[in-house]
Design an enzyme around this catalytic site. Structure first.
Site, PDB file in Angstrom:
ATOM      1  N   PRO A  95     -19.749 -19.391 -14.581  1.00 29.02           N
ATOM      2  CA  PRO A  95     -21.114 -19.537 -14.038  1.00 29.02           C
ATOM      3  C   PRO A  95     -21.111 -20.187 -12.656  1.00 29.02           C
ATOM      4  CG  PRO A  95     -20.791 -20.968 -15.953  1.00 29.02           C
ATOM      5  CD  PRO A  95     -19.575 -20.108 -15.848  1.00 29.02           C
TER       6      PRO A  95
ATOM      7  N   GLY B 201     -22.044 -22.408  -9.490  1.00 25.28           N
ATOM      8  CA  GLY B 201     -22.631 -23.710  -9.152  1.00 25.28           C
ATOM      9  C   GLY B 201     -22.783 -24.651 -10.329  1.00 25.28           C
ATOM     10  N   ALA B 202     -21.977 -24.456 -11.389  1.00 27.39           N
ATOM     11  CA  ALA B 202     -22.177 -25.237 -12.611  1.00 27.39           C
ATOM     12  C   ALA B 202     -21.078 -26.266 -12.837  1.00 27.39           C
ATOM     13  CB  ALA B 202     -22.274 -24.292 -13.800  1.00 27.39           C
ATOM     14  N   GLY B 203     -20.241 -26.495 -11.821  1.00 26.09           N
ATOM     15  CA  GLY B 203     -19.188 -27.506 -11.957  1.00 26.09           C
ATOM     16  C   GLY B 203     -17.886 -26.956 -12.500  1.00 26.09           C
ATOM     17  N   LEU B 204     -17.801 -25.620 -12.601  1.00 29.06           N
ATOM     18  CA  LEU B 204     -16.569 -25.016 -13.121  1.00 29.06           C
ATOM     19  C   LEU B 204     -15.749 -24.329 -12.024  1.00 29.06           C
ATOM     20  CD1 LEU B 204     -17.710 -23.541 -16.579  1.00 29.06           C
ATOM     21  CD2 LEU B 204     -16.737 -25.781 -16.072  1.00 29.06           C
ATOM     22  N   GLY B 205     -16.080 -24.590 -10.788  1.00 23.63           N
ATOM     23  CA  GLY B 205     -15.235 -24.108  -9.698  1.00 23.63           C
ATOM     24  C   GLY B 205     -15.299 -22.615  -9.458  1.00 23.63           C
ATOM     25  N   SER B 206     -16.474 -22.024  -9.685  1.00 23.67           N
ATOM     26  CA  SER B 206     -16.579 -20.571  -9.518  1.00 23.67           C
ATOM     27  C   SER B 206     -16.361 -20.152  -8.064  1.00 23.67           C
ATOM     28  CB  SER B 206     -17.923 -20.084 -10.047  1.00 23.67           C
ATOM     29  OG  SER B 206     -18.786 -19.735  -9.020  1.00 23.67           O
TER      30      SER B 206
ATOM     31  N   ASP C 136     -10.822 -28.269  -5.858  1.00 23.92           N
ATOM     32  CA  ASP C 136     -11.111 -27.007  -6.552  1.00 23.92           C
ATOM     33  C   ASP C 136     -10.169 -25.893  -6.130  1.00 23.92           C
ATOM     34  OD1 ASP C 136     -13.342 -28.461  -7.305  1.00 23.92           O
ATOM     35  OD2 ASP C 136     -14.667 -26.713  -7.196  1.00 23.92           O
TER      36      ASP C 136
END
Ligand code: PMV
Length: 327
Positions: free
Chosen positions: A111, A113-118, A163
């Protein structure tokens, strides 16, 4: 035509404080962004089938158009296009082919912009695929460095190397300023809760900066995060999950004090702790997005699934493979 993929990540410890030179430990997770690049005469065509950008296609000549005319939220399109645009610019530079045109297809399980480094995963995979399409092989260090330059350009000089380095190398990494290295880590039982939202990284980073300048105790909180990261590295090396969990809880409390948590993130963190997770914290910039918990049982996953405000919950094992050539 070339396809590369790269993993997303969670922050085990250290987001925000890393911006002020403290160490951070991000860990790559088995959720990937895949980017396919085909060279063409001129311009850039980008197609994205992202979780958040549910399918859009843009065609424009990057030489003459700043941004495409599209029926989608400006911020999301700007973000997605910004990363792809800059990644393509890095590939052109690496191959000394300033006029090269590309068709780019982005397919991401991460996802936005959810903090998972997309954005880092898309950037790393895009540079890798585009350079290979132009006949240039970058080693991982050079790739991570170019990906960092992309993030830094898009985020107005506010990006850390965490990231992009993590997504390129895979596994657990330690980042302190420009010093980035891979570190040993056991396979950690990550459980992720996602509230369906996204934080504004720039605004959240600016908010912490302001607090840190105004209050000495806010600066102390940032320094305390650095202290717990150093302890966390030792716990990671020893495979001490109980200690890792305690430190994650402490890290979340300090991030919350610095104003970057939210009601839904706190609710998910507490649901995980009440379910018996060893520890839980927000991951990434905060404001909304994801929490990460450690739990080898199914209790946390089940509790998150029933938590109001949690849109999706899933397991995500540590991914020891960084950027990967798919074809
Ligand atoms: O939300 P993410 O995954 O982009 O992480 C942001 C992490 C910060 O430390 C807040 C900023 C940075 O560039 O390190």
């Amino acid at each position: 035509m070339k396809t590369s993929s790269a993993p997303g990540k969670v922050y085990l410890f250290g987001e925000h404080a890393v911006v002020y030179g403290e160490p951070a430990v991000p860990c790559a997770i088995r959720r990937r962004a895949e980017v396919t690049v085909r060279e063409r005469d001129h311009g850039l065509r980008v197609q994205a089938g992202d979780l958040t950008l549910s399918g859009f296609a843009v065609e424009y000549d990057s030489a003459e158009a700043d941004r495409p005319d599209l029926d989608a939220p400006d911020a999301l399109v700007d973000a997605a296009m910004g990363y792809v645009n800059e990644a393509v610019a890095q590939a052109r530079d690496a191959a000394d082919a300033p006029e090269a045109g590309f068709e780019v297809v982005v397919d991401s399980e991460i996802p936005l912009g959810a903090g998972l480094g997309s954005s880092a995963a898309v950037t790393v995979a895009a540079i890798d695929a585009a350079t290979r399409e132009l006949g240039v092989e970058l080693d991982r260090t050079a790739l991570a460095d170019r990906a960092y330059r992309v993030e830094n350009a898009v985020q107005n000089g506010q990006a850390s190397r965490a990231d992009t380095f993590c997504s390129t190398m895979g596994g657990a990494v330690r980042v302190e300023g420009a010093d980035c290295r891979a570190i040993d880590a056991p396979d950690l039982p990550f459980v992720i809760g996602y509230d369906g939202g996204a934080g504004d990284t720039g605004a959240l980073v600016a908010g912490v900066r302001e607090l840190r300048e105004r209050y000495e105790f806010a600066a102390d909180a940032v320094a305390a995060i650095g202290d717990l990261v150093r302890r966390g590295e030792r716990a990671l090396a020893a495979g001490d999950r109980a200690e890792l969990g305690r430190l994650m809880n402490f890290n979340h409390g300090l991030l919350s004090a610095l104003g970057v948590s939210s009601g839904s993130l706190d609710a998910m963190v507490w649901a995980a702790r009440d379910a018996g997770a060893a520890g839980a914290k927000l991951t990434g910039a905060g404001g909304g997005g994801c929490v990460v918990a450690l739990d080898e049982t199914d209790e946390t996953l089940t509790a998150l699934e029933y938590t109001p405000g949690c849109e999706d919950a899933f397991r995500a094992a540590l991914d020891t493979v960084g950027v990967r050539e798919e074809s």
